[in-house]
Design an enzyme around this catalytic site. Structure first.
Site, mmCIF file in Angstrom:
data_model
loop_
_atom_site.group_PDB
_atom_site.id
_atom_site.type_symbol
_atom_site.label_atom_id
_atom_site.label_comp_id
_atom_site.label_asym_id
_atom_site.label_seq_id
_atom_site.Cartn_x
_atom_site.Cartn_y
_atom_site.Cartn_z
ATOM 1 N N LYS A 1 0.820 -1.210 0.000
ATOM 2 C CA LYS A 1 0.000 0.000 0.000
ATOM 3 C C LYS A 1 0.852 1.257 0.000
ATOM 4 C CE LYS A 1 -4.028 -2.213 1.908
ATOM 5 N NZ LYS A 1 -4.631 -2.692 3.153
ATOM 6 N N LYS B 1 -4.528 -11.730 -7.673
ATOM 7 C CA LYS B 1 -5.800 -12.229 -7.147
ATOM 8 C C LYS B 1 -6.924 -11.262 -7.492
ATOM 9 C CE LYS B 1 -4.864 -9.974 -2.745
ATOM 10 N NZ LYS B 1 -5.851 -9.251 -1.995
ATOM 11 N N LYS C 1 -10.986 -5.826 -4.846
ATOM 12 C CA LYS C 1 -12.109 -4.893 -4.920
ATOM 13 C C LYS C 1 -11.819 -3.716 -5.834
ATOM 14 C CE LYS C 1 -13.777 -5.593 -0.230
ATOM 15 N NZ LYS C 1 -12.588 -5.391 0.612
HETATM 16 P P1 TYM Z 1 -10.695 -7.459 2.628
HETATM 17 O O1 TYM Z 1 -11.800 -6.488 2.765
HETATM 18 O O2 TYM Z 1 -9.582 -7.126 1.698
HETATM 19 O O3 TYM Z 1 -11.256 -8.868 2.190
HETATM 20 C C1 TYM Z 1 -12.328 -9.482 2.867
HETATM 21 C C2 TYM Z 1 -12.119 -10.985 2.926
HETATM 22 O O4 TYM Z 1 -12.005 -11.536 1.619
HETATM 23 C C3 TYM Z 1 -10.810 -12.281 1.486
HETATM 24 N N1 TYM Z 1 -10.293 -12.133 0.119
HETATM 25 C C4 TYM Z 1 -9.936 -13.161 -0.658
HETATM 26 N N2 TYM Z 1 -9.935 -14.489 -0.445
HETATM 27 C C5 TYM Z 1 -9.542 -15.288 -1.461
HETATM 28 N N3 TYM Z 1 -9.164 -14.827 -2.686
HETATM 29 C C6 TYM Z 1 -9.153 -13.502 -2.956
HETATM 30 N N4 TYM Z 1 -8.813 -13.064 -4.173
HETATM 31 C C7 TYM Z 1 -9.534 -12.600 -1.916
HETATM 32 N N5 TYM Z 1 -9.630 -11.247 -1.819
HETATM 33 C C8 TYM Z 1 -10.088 -10.984 -0.560
HETATM 34 C C9 TYM Z 1 -9.863 -11.684 2.509
HETATM 35 O O5 TYM Z 1 -8.857 -12.593 2.872
HETATM 36 C C10 TYM Z 1 -10.809 -11.379 3.655
HETATM 37 O O6 TYM Z 1 -11.043 -12.530 4.426
HETATM 38 N N6 TYM Z 1 -7.907 -6.644 6.709
HETATM 39 C C11 TYM Z 1 -9.119 -7.301 6.223
HETATM 40 C C12 TYM Z 1 -10.399 -6.808 6.910
HETATM 41 C C13 TYM Z 1 -10.401 -6.961 8.395
HETATM 42 C C14 TYM Z 1 -10.439 -8.186 9.132
HETATM 43 C C15 TYM Z 1 -10.492 -7.805 10.509
HETATM 44 C C16 TYM Z 1 -10.451 -9.520 8.756
HETATM 45 C C17 TYM Z 1 -10.403 -5.942 9.290
HETATM 46 N N7 TYM Z 1 -10.447 -6.441 10.572
HETATM 47 C C18 TYM Z 1 -10.520 -8.784 11.521
HETATM 48 C C19 TYM Z 1 -10.490 -10.493 9.780
HETATM 49 C C20 TYM Z 1 -10.527 -10.109 11.143
HETATM 50 C C21 TYM Z 1 -9.259 -6.989 4.737
HETATM 51 O O7 TYM Z 1 -8.735 -6.034 4.262
HETATM 52 O O8 TYM Z 1 -10.105 -7.822 4.060
#
Ligand code: TYM
Length: 334
Positions: free
Chosen positions: A115, A197, A200
Site C-alpha cells: 500500500k 488475485k 475490490k
Molecule cells: P478485505 O476487505 O480485503 O477482504 C475481505 C475478505 O475476503 C478475502 N479475500 C480473498 N480471499 C480469497 N481470494 C481472494 N482473491 C480474496 N480477496 C479478498 C480476505 O482474505 C478477507 O477474508 N484486513 C481485512 C479486513 C479486516 C479483518 C479484521 C479480517 C479488518 N479487521 C478482523 C479479519 C478479522 C481486509 O482487508 O479484508
C-alpha cells in the site's frame, strides 16, 4: 477451549464491490460457521480510512457490504453483524496494542509495503498500524477462529504475537487466534487475467463481482486468457489455465469439471466451450445473490435495524473484554 465454545470473528473493508474472492475466501465460511459458533462479523469502515480518506462514498459501500453479507446467507439474528466504528471499544484496545507493536515489524508487513508503494504521498500512521487495528477487532471478542483468505495470513500471525505479548506482560486475557477455512488450506481466488488475485479495486475487468449482471459476467469470462491448448497428453497447465479450472471447481458440477480435465489431458479441449460453460455456471451462482443484495441494499430502515442490533451484541462482548484487559493492566486506581 472446546469446539462449541469457540468464538469466531472476521471483517471486510467497505472499499468497493464484493467479489468471488471475498465469497470463497471469507463469506462461504461465515455462512457455515454461523450454525456452529458464536460469530462476530463486521464491516471494517475504520480500516478503509487508511487508504480511502474521502468518506463521501462510505455510506453506500457500508450498505452494500452489509446487504451482500446477508444475501450470501448471513442471518443478522444468529450472528453479530456490525460496523467497526459503532464499537468504540475497538479503538481503546487498538491504543493498548499499539504499545506492544514495533515499528520494525509493522514496516516489514507485506500489505503495508504494497500500500505504501500504491500511495507514496499518504503513508500515514494508520496504514502502518493497520494490523494492530485488525488484531484489536479480533481480540476484542477473544476470538479463536478467523475465517479469511490467504492474503490475511500474515495479519493473523501478527495478531497472535500481539496477544502473546499482552498476556505475557499483563496477564492472560486473549486466546491466540488463527486463520480458518473449512477446506484444508486458505483460499486465494485468482483474477481472470492470470495475474494476481481478484481484488475490490484493482484489475476490475479480471474480477467477478457479486453485483455483475449476466452479460458482464459472460464478457469477463470469455475475455479470460487461453491458448491453442496442449499439444501433448498430460502437459502441466500454465497458470492462466489452471486458474480457469480453479474457478470452475468453485461453481460448476464435478462431472463438468471432470469432462474438461479429461479433454485437457487428451488434448481435445476447446477453451471456447469451457469458458461458455464457466460463464453460465457463474451466472447461476451470482445472479440470485445479486438480486437479493439489491433488494436489501435499498431497504435503509432494515439495514439500520441490522446495524443497531449488531452493535449492541458486539459491544456487550467488547465491554466485558475491556473490563478484563483494564483490570490485568492495572488501570483501576480506586
Ligand atoms: P478485505 O476487505 O480485503 O477482504 C475481505 C475478505 O475476503 C478475502 N479475500 C480473498 N480471499 C480469497 N481470494 C481472494 N482473491 C480474496 N480477496 C479478498 C480476505 O482474505 C478477507 O477474508 N484486513 C481485512 C479486513 C479486516 C479483518 C479484521 C479480517 C479488518 N479487521 C478482523 C479479519 C478479522 C481486509 O482487508 O479484508
Amino acid at each position: 477451549m472446546s469446539h462449541t465454545s469457540s468464538i469466531v470473528m472476521s471483517g471486510i473493508r467497505p472499499t468497493g464491490f464484493l467479489h468471488l474472492g471475498n465469497y470463497f475466501g471469507a463469506l462461504r465460511n461465515y455462512v457455515r460457521m454461523q450454525e456452529e459458533y458464536t460469530c462476530y462479523f463486521m464491516v471494517a469502515d475504520l480500516h478503509s480510512l487508511t487508504t480511502h480518506p474521502d468518506t463521501a462514498a462510505l455510506k453506500g459501500h457500508v450498505h452494500r457490504v452489509l446487504a451482500e453479507n446477508i444475501a450470501c446467507g448471513l442471518d443478522p439474528e444468529k450472528v453479530a453483524l456490525y460496523c467497526q466504528s459503532h464499537v468504540p471499544e475497538t479503538t481503546e484496545l487498538y491504543l493498548y496494542l499499539n504499545m506492544l507493536a514495533y515499528k520494525g515489524e509493522l514496516e516489514k508487513t507485506t500489505t503495508f509495503k504494497d500500500k505504501a508503494r500504491l500511495q507514496p504521498d499518504n503513508i500515514n500512521a494508520g496504514l502502518l498500524t493497520y494490523p494492530v487495528l485488525q488484531a484489536a477487532d479480533i481480540l476484542l471478542h477473544r476470538a479463536l477462529l478467523v475465517p479469511v483468505g490467504k492474503d490475511q495470513e500474515q495479519h493473523l500471525e501478527m495478531a497472535r504475537n500481539f496477544a502473546q505479548r499482552f498476556n505475557h506482560r499483563y496477564g492472560e486475557v486473549f486466546p491466540e487466534p488463527r486463520a480458518f477455512n473449512y477446506g484444508e488450506e486458505l483460499v486465494k481466488v485468482p483474477s481472470l487475467d492470470g495475474t494476481g488475485k481478484m481484488s475490490k479495486s484493482e484489475n476490475q475487468l479480471a474480477t467477478l463481482y457479486l453485483a455483475d449482471d449476466d452479460d458482464l459476467i459472460r464478457k469477463k469470462v470469455m475475455k479470460a486468457k487461453t491458448d491453442q491448448g496442449p499439444a501433448e497428453p498430460n502437459t502441466p497447465m500454465p497458470d492462466y489455465i489452471s486458474n480457469l479450472f480453479l474457478l470452475m471447481r468453485l461453481v460448476s458440477a464435478e462431472d463438468v469439471v471432470a469432462h474438461f480435465e479429461t479433454a485437457y489431458n487428451g488434448c481435445s479441449i476447446r477453451y471456447g466451450d469451457m469458458k461458455k460453460q464457466l460463464a453460465e455456471d457463474m451466472i447461476r451462482f451470482i445472479a440470485p445473490v445479486r438480486e437479493k443484495a439489491e433488494a436489501i441494499r435499498t431497504d435503509h430502515a432494515y439495514l439500520q435495524q441490522v446495524m443497531e442490533l449488531g452493535a449492541e451484541k458486539a459491544r456487550a462482548s467488547a465491554r466485558e473484554t475491556m473490563r478484563l484487559a483494564r483490570e490485568v493492566m492495572g488501570l483501576r486506581y480506586y
